[in-house]
Design a protein around this motif. Structure first.
Motif: not given
Ligand code: PEP
Length: 253
Positions: A3-24
């Motif tokens: 089983r391959k380890t899965l590291i998953a991020g749930n950003w929930k209701m966080n981030g405007l466009l600039a924040d989300g793009v920076d994080l990604a």
């Protein structure tokens, strides 16, 4: 099959466009800088950021997921998003039945099951969340609650290829509190047993079961080295590149 380890991020209701793009972009750079990882990465931003995040992740081996979907393909469902819409914009995963949706939107096991069937039909993989509340834990009902949630929310024909389970004790989400490693081990073993009953032992043994609830770089090794823990669903710590990647590093990815 391992089983391959899965590291998953749930950003929930966080981030405007600039924040989300920076994080990604930060995640993209960090993931690429190491080259070979021994795990799969996934980020699940809010609907509004999916397309931009997809672009910002270009070239990195990081999958894109949504945090919910409707069971219908289209139609009169104001405010909802369908699995086919998610597929079209490049999602490969969708989180279903997160405890915040179960609590805030009254989502039942039956509804989550229906959504999962629809998502699988469109070729999306689902992360089906389960977990007990603090009151249920105090009443000694953890295993019972999780077993019932598996029985009700996992489709009868779910396979390891299309479904991942996330065990997230509700009281551990965003609180900094965590169960002991022994408790997590016990619940994950019970979840696998419940899966075996539902979808057969072969499938259950191949299916990934993530732990979620205040996972941080400092406790990642403790939880992710447990035999039945196949990765993490991460809320708060997935909003910082160093923490998200630190979890993967410390988990031995
Ligand atoms: C979550 O909500 O899926 C979660 C696990 O949150 P946190 O990591 O912040 O506890």
């Amino acid at each position: 099959m391992a089983r391959k380890t899965l590291i998953a991020g749930n950003w929930k209701m966080n981030g405007l466009l600039a924040d989300g793009v920076d994080l990604a972009k930060g995640i993209n750079t960090a993931v690429k800088s190491k080259g070979k990882w021994n795990c799969e990465f996934l980020v699940c931003p809010p609907f509004t950021l999916l397309t931009s995040v997809k672009k910002a992740l270009r070239g990195a081996k990081v999958a894109l997921g949504a945090q919910d979907c409707h069971f219908a393909e289209k139609g009169a469902h104001t405010g909802d998003i369908s699995p086919v819409m998610l597929k079209e914009i490049g999602c490969s995963y969708v989180i279903l039945g997160h405890s915040e949706r179960r609590a805030d939107h009254g989502e039942s096991n039956e509804l989550i099951n229906k959504k999962a069937v629809a998502a699988h039909q469109q070729g999306l993989k689902t992360i089906i969340c389960i977990g007990e509340t603090e009151a249920e834990r105090d009443a000694g009902k953890t295993i019972n609650v999780c077993t019932l949630q598996i029985a009700g929310s996992v489709p009868d024909d779910a396979t390891a290829a299309d479904t991942v389970i996330a065990y997230e004790p509700v009281w551990a989400i965003g609180t900094g509190k965590t169960p002991t490693a022994k408790d997590v081990e016990e619940v994950h073993a019970a979840v696998r047993k419940a899966l075996a009953k539902k979808i057969g032992k072969g499938n259950a043994n191949k299916m990934r079961i993530l732990y979620g609830g205040s996972v941080k770089p400092g406790n990642a090794k403790e939880f992710l080295s447990l035999p039945d823990v196949d990765g993490a669903l991460i809320g708060g710590a997935s909003l910082k590149v160093a923490d998200f990647l630190g979890i993967a590093e410390n988990a031995g990815c």
